[in-house]
Design a protein around this motif. Structure first.
Motif, PDB file in Angstrom:
ATOM      1  N   LEU A 170       0.827  -1.210   0.000  1.00 13.97           N
ATOM      2  CA  LEU A 170       0.000   0.000   0.000  1.00 13.97           C
ATOM      3  C   LEU A 170       0.860   1.258   0.000  1.00 13.97           C
ATOM      4  O   LEU A 170       0.585   2.207  -0.743  1.00 13.97           O
TER       5      LEU A 170
ATOM      6  N   LEU B  63       0.838   3.969  -3.048  1.00 15.07           N
ATOM      7  CA  LEU B  63       0.468   5.355  -2.765  1.00 15.07           C
ATOM      8  C   LEU B  63       1.631   6.318  -2.983  1.00 15.07           C
ATOM      9  O   LEU B  63       1.458   7.527  -2.927  1.00 15.07           O
TER      10      LEU B  63
ATOM     11  N   ARG C 148       3.807   4.825   7.026  1.00 14.15           N
ATOM     12  CA  ARG C 148       2.390   4.627   7.381  1.00 14.15           C
ATOM     13  C   ARG C 148       1.691   5.945   7.695  1.00 14.15           C
ATOM     14  O   ARG C 148       0.508   6.096   7.418  1.00 14.15           O
TER      15      ARG C 148
ATOM     16  N   ALA D 261       0.607   7.534   4.536  1.00 13.42           N
ATOM     17  CA  ALA D 261      -0.502   6.763   3.970  1.00 13.42           C
ATOM     18  C   ALA D 261      -1.796   7.061   4.724  1.00 13.42           C
ATOM     19  O   ALA D 261      -2.865   7.228   4.117  1.00 13.42           O
ATOM     20  N   ALA D 262      -1.702   7.158   6.049  1.00 12.57           N
ATOM     21  CA  ALA D 262      -2.877   7.467   6.861  1.00 12.57           C
ATOM     22  C   ALA D 262      -3.406   8.865   6.558  1.00 12.57           C
ATOM     23  O   ALA D 262      -4.619   9.098   6.522  1.00 12.57           O
TER      24      ALA D 262
ATOM     25  N   ILE E  59      -3.214  10.425   3.672  1.00 16.43           N
ATOM     26  CA  ILE E  59      -3.919  10.340   2.390  1.00 16.43           C
ATOM     27  C   ILE E  59      -5.296   9.734   2.590  1.00 16.43           C
ATOM     28  O   ILE E  59      -6.288  10.219   2.044  1.00 16.43           O
ATOM     29  N   TYR E  60      -5.377   8.677   3.391  1.00 10.36           N
ATOM     30  CA  TYR E  60      -6.664   8.041   3.653  1.00 10.36           C
ATOM     31  C   TYR E  60      -7.617   8.992   4.369  1.00 10.36           C
ATOM     32  O   TYR E  60      -8.792   9.092   4.021  1.00 10.36           O
ATOM     33  N   ARG E  61      -7.111   9.734   5.348  1.00 14.65           N
ATOM     34  CA  ARG E  61      -7.940  10.713   6.068  1.00 14.65           C
ATOM     35  C   ARG E  61      -8.468  11.779   5.108  1.00 14.65           C
ATOM     36  O   ARG E  61      -9.648  12.136   5.137  1.00 14.65           O
ATOM     37  N   ASN E  62      -7.601  12.262   4.216  1.00 17.17           N
ATOM     38  CA  ASN E  62      -8.033  13.240   3.223  1.00 17.17           C
ATOM     39  C   ASN E  62      -9.063  12.648   2.267  1.00 17.17           C
ATOM     40  O   ASN E  62     -10.005  13.324   1.855  1.00 17.17           O
ATOM     41  N   TYR E  63      -8.900  11.378   1.924  1.00 17.47           N
ATOM     42  CA  TYR E  63      -9.870  10.688   1.067  1.00 17.47           C
ATOM     43  C   TYR E  63     -11.241  10.643   1.748  1.00 17.47           C
ATOM     44  O   TYR E  63     -12.264  10.928   1.122  1.00 17.47           O
ATOM     45  N   LEU E  64     -11.265  10.303   3.019  1.00 18.08           N
ATOM     46  CA  LEU E  64     -12.532  10.241   3.756  1.00 18.08           C
ATOM     47  C   LEU E  64     -13.204  11.607   3.846  1.00 18.08           C
ATOM     48  O   LEU E  64     -14.430  11.697   3.852  1.00 18.08           O
TER      49      LEU E  64
ATOM     50  N   THR F  89      -9.327  12.225  -4.169  1.00 17.02           N
ATOM     51  CA  THR F  89     -10.104  11.164  -4.802  1.00 17.02           C
ATOM     52  C   THR F  89      -9.164  10.251  -5.551  1.00 17.02           C
ATOM     53  O   THR F  89      -8.094  10.664  -5.998  1.00 17.02           O
TER      54      THR F  89
END
Length: 57
Positions: free
Chosen positions: A28, A32, A37, A40-41, A43-48, A53
């Motif tokens: 992952l 990305l 990590r 990566a976290a 990016i995931y938080r921004n995605y949520l 996108t």
């Protein structure tokens, strides 16, 4: 081999070996194009939050 607490906890929760979790996390991070990590976290938080996108090619 050094096992991090986060990897062990995640492996236990997902009923996987810690090696399997480590491999998936590594993949992952590579996909990305981040260095760790935490990035990566983020990016995931921004995605949520709808800031980032992802588009499948």
């Amino acid at each position: 081999m050094r096992r991090t607490c986060k990897t062990i906890l995640l492996a236990d929760r997902l009923i996987l070996s810690d090696h399997t979790v480590k491999v998936h996390v590594h993949n992952l991070i590579r996909k990305l194009k981040v260095h760790n990590r935490t990035q990566a976290a983020a990016i995931y938080r921004n995605y949520l939050e709808g800031v980032v996108t992802f588009y499948s090619a």
